[in-house]
Write a protein that holds these residues in place. Structure first.
Motif, short mmCIF file in Angstrom:
data_model
loop_
_atom_site.label_atom_id
_atom_site.label_comp_id
_atom_site.label_asym_id
_atom_site.label_seq_id
_atom_site.Cartn_x
_atom_site.Cartn_y
_atom_site.Cartn_z
N LEU A 26 38.17 47.61 28.82
CA LEU A 26 38.43 47.75 30.26
C LEU A 26 39.02 46.44 30.75
O LEU A 26 38.37 45.39 30.66
CB LEU A 26 37.13 48.06 31.00
CG LEU A 26 37.19 48.00 32.54
CD1 LEU A 26 38.12 49.08 33.08
CD2 LEU A 26 35.80 48.15 33.15
N LEU A 27 40.25 46.48 31.27
CA LEU A 27 40.93 45.30 31.79
C LEU A 27 40.71 45.21 33.29
O LEU A 27 40.95 46.17 34.02
CB LEU A 27 42.42 45.37 31.48
CG LEU A 27 43.28 44.21 31.99
CD1 LEU A 27 42.87 42.89 31.35
CD2 LEU A 27 44.76 44.49 31.77
N VAL A 28 40.26 44.03 33.75
CA VAL A 28 39.95 43.84 35.18
C VAL A 28 40.66 42.60 35.69
O VAL A 28 40.15 41.48 35.56
CB VAL A 28 38.43 43.70 35.41
CG1 VAL A 28 38.12 43.68 36.90
CG2 VAL A 28 37.67 44.82 34.71
N PRO A 29 41.86 42.74 36.28
CA PRO A 29 42.51 41.59 36.91
C PRO A 29 41.72 41.13 38.13
O PRO A 29 41.29 41.95 38.95
CB PRO A 29 43.89 42.13 37.32
CG PRO A 29 44.08 43.36 36.49
CD PRO A 29 42.71 43.94 36.31
N VAL A 30 41.54 39.82 38.25
CA VAL A 30 40.78 39.26 39.37
C VAL A 30 41.66 38.21 40.04
O VAL A 30 42.06 37.23 39.41
CB VAL A 30 39.46 38.62 38.90
CG1 VAL A 30 38.65 38.14 40.10
CG2 VAL A 30 38.63 39.60 38.08
N ALA A 31 41.96 38.42 41.32
CA ALA A 31 42.82 37.49 42.04
C ALA A 31 42.15 36.92 43.29
O ALA A 31 42.59 35.89 43.80
CB ALA A 31 44.13 38.17 42.44
N ASN A 32 41.10 37.58 43.77
CA ASN A 32 40.43 37.15 45.00
C ASN A 32 38.96 36.89 44.70
O ASN A 32 38.24 37.80 44.29
CB ASN A 32 40.58 38.22 46.07
CG ASN A 32 39.99 37.81 47.41
OD1 ASN A 32 39.26 36.82 47.50
ND2 ASN A 32 40.31 38.56 48.45
N ALA B 154 42.65 29.58 39.50
CA ALA B 154 42.29 30.56 38.47
C ALA B 154 40.93 30.25 37.87
O ALA B 154 40.13 31.17 37.60
CB ALA B 154 43.37 30.59 37.38
N GLN B 155 40.65 28.97 37.66
CA GLN B 155 39.35 28.59 37.11
C GLN B 155 38.22 28.97 38.07
O GLN B 155 37.17 29.46 37.65
CB GLN B 155 39.32 27.09 36.83
CG GLN B 155 40.21 26.65 35.67
CD GLN B 155 40.22 25.15 35.50
OE1 GLN B 155 40.11 24.40 36.47
NE2 GLN B 155 40.35 24.70 34.26
N GLU B 156 38.45 28.76 39.37
CA GLU B 156 37.43 29.11 40.36
C GLU B 156 37.21 30.62 40.41
O GLU B 156 36.06 31.11 40.51
CB GLU B 156 37.84 28.59 41.73
CG GLU B 156 37.87 27.05 41.83
CD GLU B 156 38.35 26.58 43.18
OE1 GLU B 156 38.78 27.44 43.98
OE2 GLU B 156 38.31 25.36 43.43
N ILE B 157 38.31 31.38 40.34
CA ILE B 157 38.20 32.84 40.41
C ILE B 157 37.45 33.39 39.21
O ILE B 157 36.51 34.17 39.34
CB ILE B 157 39.61 33.47 40.51
CG1 ILE B 157 40.25 33.13 41.86
CG2 ILE B 157 39.54 34.97 40.31
CD1 ILE B 157 41.71 33.49 41.95
N LEU B 158 37.85 32.95 38.02
CA LEU B 158 37.18 33.44 36.82
C LEU B 158 35.73 32.94 36.76
O LEU B 158 34.84 33.66 36.29
CB LEU B 158 37.93 32.99 35.57
CG LEU B 158 39.16 33.82 35.20
CD1 LEU B 158 39.78 33.30 33.91
CD2 LEU B 158 38.80 35.30 35.05
N GLY B 159 35.50 31.72 37.23
CA GLY B 159 34.14 31.21 37.25
C GLY B 159 33.24 32.06 38.13
O GLY B 159 32.10 32.38 37.76
N GLY B 160 33.74 32.45 39.30
CA GLY B 160 32.96 33.30 40.19
C GLY B 160 32.72 34.68 39.58
O GLY B 160 31.62 35.24 39.70
N ALA B 161 33.75 35.23 38.92
CA ALA B 161 33.60 36.55 38.31
C ALA B 161 32.60 36.51 37.16
O ALA B 161 31.76 37.40 37.00
CB ALA B 161 34.96 37.05 37.81
N LEU B 162 32.67 35.47 36.35
CA LEU B 162 31.72 35.34 35.24
C LEU B 162 30.30 35.13 35.73
O LEU B 162 29.34 35.65 35.16
CB LEU B 162 32.15 34.20 34.32
CG LEU B 162 33.37 34.48 33.43
CD1 LEU B 162 33.83 33.20 32.74
CD2 LEU B 162 33.06 35.56 32.41
N SER B 163 30.15 34.37 36.79
CA SER B 163 28.81 34.16 37.36
C SER B 163 28.22 35.48 37.84
O SER B 163 27.03 35.76 37.63
CB SER B 163 28.88 33.16 38.52
OG SER B 163 29.28 31.89 38.06
#
Length: 269
Positions: free
Chosen positions: A5-11, A58-67
């Motif tokens: 499952l691919l989940v693009p995260v931009a916000n 991008a680091q902040e976005i992915l960091g929030g998603a991973l958290s």
């Protein structure tokens, strides 16, 4: 097989919502979830030795998603790619990683988006696509009353069944399956529609849920009226042919006249 499952995260504000929906679409221990962040190339005047602003974002976005994923005891993968056009990059990654499902989170569905990059993506990717239209911070756990309009026919959807089943395991839901017929429909047509709708509900939703067949001359007004008392709409995306998927005018107008969260599901085949 381990479906991806691919989940693009931009916000960053949408990250927890996308993680929650991806948890419903990707069974743990079977599927993999890949969080994607697309970074634009460094701007003119960028000084080597410092982190470009798009990469920091991008680091902040992915960091929030991973958290958010860790808080739900999920262990997704994360990917950062570089591209001028995020839409084209999503299509490329979906193909390169042979994704089974693509989850897109959108705050709004305006005509420029639907008739532009979104329609191009739907007609290009060779995978199932799920589109979530919801306000930032929305949680699927808030969806107590769910409306599933049906057009009839052979429209069973494993994604819809998986999504509804996951929600039902967390807490009881009021799922209503709705079929709208023309105002002058004969009684035999109404009975046939009710039988088909009941069979579909029993196949896809735990307990089946409620079934409602309505005869009216204005399907859009009926859907808008029902949406006012609904926590979540689950709809299908029109498929014109094998390589051309489009969001029809009824769904477009419904998205414009309603504010409740909406999930659109497009099947690959």
């Amino acid at each position: 097989r381990t479906p991806l499952l691919l989940v693009p995260v931009a916000n960053p504000a949408n990250a927890p919502t996308l993680v929650a929906v991806s948890d419903a679409l990707a069974p743990r221990g079977i599927s993999r979830v890949l969080l994607l962040s697309v970074v634009r190339p460094p701007p003119e005047g960028w000084s080597p030795g410092t982190l470009p602003r798009p990469l920091v974002a991008a680091q902040e976005i992915l960091g929030g998603a991973l958290s958010a994923a860790f808080a739900s005891r999920m262990t997704p993968e994360a990917l950062v790619t570089v591209g001028e056009d995020p839409w084209e990059e999503i299509v490329r990654v979906a193909g390169a990683y042979r994704c089974e499902t693509l989850l897109l989170g959108l705050g709004a569905l305006d005509e420029a988006l639907i008739r532009g990059p979104l329609e191009t993506l739907l007609s290009t990717v060779d995978c199932d696509v799920v589109i979530l239209r919801a306000r930032p911070g929305w949680d699927p756990a808030q969806a107590r009353r769910i409306l599933v309009p049906s057009a009839g026919g052979q429209e069973q959807s494993h994604l819809r069944a998986r999504f509804l089943g996951h929600l039902a395991r967390a807490t009881p839901r009021e799922v209503t399956w709705l079929r709208i017929l023309p105002a002058d429909s004969a009684e035999v047509e109404i009975r046939r529609a009710r039988r088909g709708l009941k069979a579909l509900a029993q196949d896809e939703a735990p307990g089946g849920g409620d079934v409602d067949v309505v005869c009216t001359g204005n399907a859009l007004d009926e859907l808008v009226r029902r949406a006012e008392d609904t926590d979540l709409l689950v709809l299908g995306i029109q498929r014109l042919d094998r390589r051309h998927k489009a969001i029809g005018p009824l769904v477009m107008e419904l998205s414009r006249r309603t504010t409740c969260p909406m999930v659109l599901i497009s099947r690959r085949t």
